[in-house]
Design a protein around this motif. Structure first.
Motif, mmCIF file in Angstrom:
data_model
loop_
_atom_site.group_PDB
_atom_site.id
_atom_site.type_symbol
_atom_site.label_atom_id
_atom_site.label_comp_id
_atom_site.label_asym_id
_atom_site.label_seq_id
_atom_site.Cartn_x
_atom_site.Cartn_y
_atom_site.Cartn_z
ATOM 1 N N ALA A 183 0.834 -1.205 0.000
ATOM 2 C CA ALA A 183 0.000 0.000 0.000
ATOM 3 C C ALA A 183 0.865 1.251 0.000
ATOM 4 N N ARG A 220 0.914 4.049 -3.155
ATOM 5 C CA ARG A 220 0.387 5.408 -3.020
ATOM 6 C C ARG A 220 1.013 6.412 -3.989
ATOM 7 N N ILE A 252 -4.471 5.491 3.528
ATOM 8 C CA ILE A 252 -4.080 4.142 3.946
ATOM 9 C C ILE A 252 -4.542 3.957 5.386
ATOM 10 N N ILE A 270 -6.168 0.603 1.224
ATOM 11 C CA ILE A 270 -5.852 1.852 0.536
ATOM 12 C C ILE A 270 -7.074 2.218 -0.278
#
Length: 169
Positions: free
Chosen positions: A41, A45, A97, A113
């Motif tokens: 995650a 991002r 997240i 996420i």
């Protein structure tokens, strides 16, 4: 100079890592939220936020860059037509997240996420994704309950003992 320009390797080769991040980004665009490990995650991002940046630009070159990375034209259409316009007033920070706790099988830290500006999800969709709906406390409570349950070998012995008691009665 490359000062502080590190990449999260995720114990994969460069091609495998690129494919993994592209697939995770496609899933995030399609579903609006995904459940994955915390490390993936965090690696996803920046990629997802760059895709939103391309979607907000909206020109032909941005479309071609998105198709080159994601390799799924229908996902790119959804990115440019539905997901990116929701974030048109936001200057950054498109993803959130949320930590979930440890996975039951290997104790890997899990996270959800999701898009910050996504529309509200109805209850039917949440019911279809029960693993995403869980709170970190609920996951810890489930782990405690699972620890209290007998092991499979003990379960068999417990079943045999219970069957013997019923037969005796």
């Amino acid at each position: 100079m490359r000062h502080r320009r590190n990449t999260t390797k995720l114990k994969r080769t460069a091609a495998h890592r690129r494919s993994l991040l592209a697939n995770l980004a496609c899933s995030l665009i399609e579903h609006g939220r995904i459940r994955t490990t915390l490390a993936k995650a965090k690696a996803l991002r920046p990629v997802a936020e760059k895709m939103i940046g391309l979607g907000k630009r909206g020109d032909l070159h941005a479309i071609r860059q998105a198709v080159a990375f994601l390799r799924q034209k229908d996902t790119v259409k959804k990115l440019f037509n539905e997901v990116a316009p929701l974030s048109k007033d936001r200057q950054g920070g498109y993803c959130r997240i949320t930590k979930l706790g440890a996975r039951m099988t290997d104790s890997a830290p899990m996270a959800v996420i999701e898009w910050v500006d996504q529309p509200e999800v109805d209850e039917e969709t949440l019911a279809a994704l029960p693993e995403v709906k869980e709170e970190p406390v609920a996951v810890a409570a489930a782990a405690d309950e699972a620890a209290d349950e007998p092991k499979p070998a003990k379960k068999k012995a417990a079943k045999k003992a219970k069957a013997a008691e019923e037969a005796a009665e």
